[in-house]
Enzyme design. Sequence first.
Site, PDB file in Angstrom:
ATOM      1  N   ARG A 238       6.187  41.059  63.932  1.00 23.81           N
ATOM      2  CA  ARG A 238       6.892  40.903  62.327  1.00 23.81           C
ATOM      3  C   ARG A 238       5.795  40.987  61.343  1.00 23.81           C
ATOM      4  O   ARG A 238       4.703  41.255  61.864  1.00 23.81           O
ATOM      5  CB  ARG A 238       7.308  39.639  62.394  1.00 23.81           C
ATOM      6  CG  ARG A 238       8.688  39.160  63.269  1.00 23.81           C
ATOM      7  CD  ARG A 238       9.261  38.085  62.916  1.00 23.81           C
ATOM      8  NE  ARG A 238      10.269  36.994  63.902  1.00 23.81           N
ATOM      9  CZ  ARG A 238      10.249  36.834  65.360  1.00 23.81           C
ATOM     10  NH1 ARG A 238       9.065  36.930  65.228  1.00 23.81           N
ATOM     11  NH2 ARG A 238      11.411  37.021  65.752  1.00 23.81           N
ATOM     12  N   LYS A 265       7.734  32.825  64.879  1.00 19.47           N
ATOM     13  CA  LYS A 265       9.042  31.965  63.888  1.00 19.47           C
ATOM     14  C   LYS A 265       9.974  31.162  65.178  1.00 19.47           C
ATOM     15  O   LYS A 265      10.199  30.185  64.580  1.00 19.47           O
ATOM     16  CB  LYS A 265      10.218  33.540  63.690  1.00 19.47           C
ATOM     17  CG  LYS A 265      11.514  33.504  63.016  1.00 19.47           C
ATOM     18  CD  LYS A 265      11.996  34.334  62.880  1.00 19.47           C
ATOM     19  CE  LYS A 265      13.687  33.959  62.187  1.00 19.47           C
ATOM     20  NZ  LYS A 265      14.501  35.330  62.070  1.00 19.47           N
ATOM     21  N   HIS A 327      10.686  44.464  58.260  1.00 21.95           N
ATOM     22  CA  HIS A 327      10.698  44.229  58.740  1.00 21.95           C
ATOM     23  C   HIS A 327      12.260  45.164  59.541  1.00 21.95           C
ATOM     24  O   HIS A 327      12.475  44.849  60.622  1.00 21.95           O
ATOM     25  CB  HIS A 327      12.167  43.131  58.437  1.00 21.95           C
ATOM     26  CG  HIS A 327      11.476  41.751  57.503  1.00 21.95           C
ATOM     27  ND1 HIS A 327      10.921  40.703  58.779  1.00 21.95           N
ATOM     28  CD2 HIS A 327      10.579  41.065  56.518  1.00 21.95           C
ATOM     29  CE1 HIS A 327      10.367  39.913  57.634  1.00 21.95           C
ATOM     30  NE2 HIS A 327      10.208  40.470  55.762  1.00 21.95           N
ATOM     31  N   ARG A 330      11.251  47.129  63.448  1.00 25.07           N
ATOM     32  CA  ARG A 330      11.837  46.190  65.043  1.00 25.07           C
ATOM     33  C   ARG A 330      12.817  46.612  65.158  1.00 25.07           C
ATOM     34  O   ARG A 330      13.279  47.096  66.329  1.00 25.07           O
ATOM     35  CB  ARG A 330      11.637  44.129  65.118  1.00 25.07           C
ATOM     36  CG  ARG A 330      10.019  43.780  64.497  1.00 25.07           C
ATOM     37  CD  ARG A 330       9.935  42.624  63.970  1.00 25.07           C
ATOM     38  NE  ARG A 330      10.623  41.615  64.556  1.00 25.07           N
ATOM     39  CZ  ARG A 330      10.464  40.842  66.126  1.00 25.07           C
ATOM     40  NH1 ARG A 330       9.248  41.324  66.454  1.00 25.07           N
ATOM     41  NH2 ARG A 330      11.312  39.958  66.550  1.00 25.07           N
ATOM     42  N   HIS A 353      12.649  37.672  71.378  1.00 25.23           N
ATOM     43  CA  HIS A 353      13.792  37.463  70.158  1.00 25.23           C
ATOM     44  C   HIS A 353      13.854  36.018  71.636  1.00 25.23           C
ATOM     45  O   HIS A 353      13.562  35.660  72.596  1.00 25.23           O
ATOM     46  CB  HIS A 353      14.541  38.169  70.356  1.00 25.23           C
ATOM     47  CG  HIS A 353      14.512  39.375  70.005  1.00 25.23           C
ATOM     48  ND1 HIS A 353      15.543  40.250  69.809  1.00 25.23           N
ATOM     49  CD2 HIS A 353      14.614  39.037  68.036  1.00 25.23           C
ATOM     50  CE1 HIS A 353      15.105  41.087  68.035  1.00 25.23           C
ATOM     51  NE2 HIS A 353      14.193  40.604  67.384  1.00 25.23           N
ATOM     52  N   TYR A 363      10.539  33.504  82.581  1.00 20.95           N
ATOM     53  CA  TYR A 363      10.261  34.453  83.620  1.00 20.95           C
ATOM     54  C   TYR A 363       9.791  36.134  82.541  1.00 20.95           C
ATOM     55  O   TYR A 363       9.091  37.203  83.540  1.00 20.95           O
ATOM     56  CB  TYR A 363      11.584  34.622  84.158  1.00 20.95           C
ATOM     57  CG  TYR A 363      11.761  36.199  85.591  1.00 20.95           C
ATOM     58  CD1 TYR A 363      11.260  35.253  87.208  1.00 20.95           C
ATOM     59  CD2 TYR A 363      12.465  36.763  84.765  1.00 20.95           C
ATOM     60  CE1 TYR A 363      11.418  36.750  87.702  1.00 20.95           C
ATOM     61  CE2 TYR A 363      12.723  38.524  86.212  1.00 20.95           C
ATOM     62  CZ  TYR A 363      11.960  38.158  87.557  1.00 20.95           C
ATOM     63  OH  TYR A 363      12.159  38.788  87.809  1.00 20.95           O
TER      64      TYR A 363
END
Length: 397
Positions: A238, A265, A327, A330, A353, A363
């Site tokens: 970001r 975030k 932004h 991404r 995310h 994992y």
Amino acid sequence: MLTDAQCRAAKPKEGIYRLNDYKGLYLEIKPNGIKAWRYRFKLNDKASWYALGDYPSVTLGEAREKCDAARKLVREGINPVQHRQIERIKREQDSANTFKAIAEEWLAMKDWEEVTKKRRLDMLERVVFPSIGKLPVRQITSAHVLDILTKTAKRGAPTVAAEAKRTMSSVFEHAVSTLRADSDPVWFVRKALPPNKTQHKRALSIEAVGKLLADFDGHGGNFQTIKAFQLMWLTLSRPNESVQAEWSEFDMENALWTIPARRMKARREHIVPLPIQAVGLLKAMHPITGHTKFVFPNRDDRQRPMADAALRQALKKLGWATKYSPHGTRTTGSTRLNEMGYRPDAIEAQLAHAEPNNVRRTYNHATYLEERRAMMQDWANKLDAWRAVGTDMQPTA
């Protein structure tokens, strides 16, 4: 009843004497020549008097008007002397309760990260405080608010106008709840401007990416702004994560960037594999800013990081502001990596995310690290190739 001629003609004597007018109003003449208006009244069986000012500064007509107002208070059971004292205290409090003071108080109460508070304060200082910051909050009207919102929207910043509207309304709400304002003037003009719809720009084409990177590299701007922009693209981080990067977060030997939870975030630590190009970028920056906390320190205060607004300003200067925002990097990265055949889970892990399943999230980040390392090196190589041909291309979104 007195006449103005009688008031003018009254001469001082050895002692104080009075010239009566009507229902308790009189002119008191003192030995020093001062002529003072007084209203004599009785409240709760207690006699008292109320000063209305000196003649001729306060005329006979004005004295009668002031006396009528005081007489009305007495009829309502209110002592005009005490009422004036209370009103004076209110005025003093109102003058101290400026919008800026209450906004700073409101902001200090918010349970936000310091960087979030700083960003909101920056907006207030740029957009709101110049117009109403010094005004007592009770004196601010809807017209003041509308003027701020209209000017901000007209200069092409509808998102900033929307943020200013929300923030001002919250500040007024705080003022009302603490009895320092009677209403929220934002409410009456809340629909005066068209609703701001966030523009989710679609992913840039490969040609546009190449052109953008070439334009940014060659625009001759600040060296560290260019490098912060490059790091963002090389890691798909970001904008604020890139510009606020700290040297302590980087493991150059293992080519890893560990962004602490406090800066993420989702408030979870994020490990980013660094392609060769990103390591080279950091090595180029180290002789310049390696002695500071931040990789990209603020130009005016080296103890603070560069603001991500610097990226937007550079894009505006280049004519890219309407076609791309930082932004959107991404979104472009996710789209192109999917086209390149990489697994969605690895891409989502790279973008940090949120994964609702805690076991699966752990994992993904641990197992996909090497896959992500290869993916991001491939991505960095593609960026180099696209940039190389971008100079002669026109951007197409």
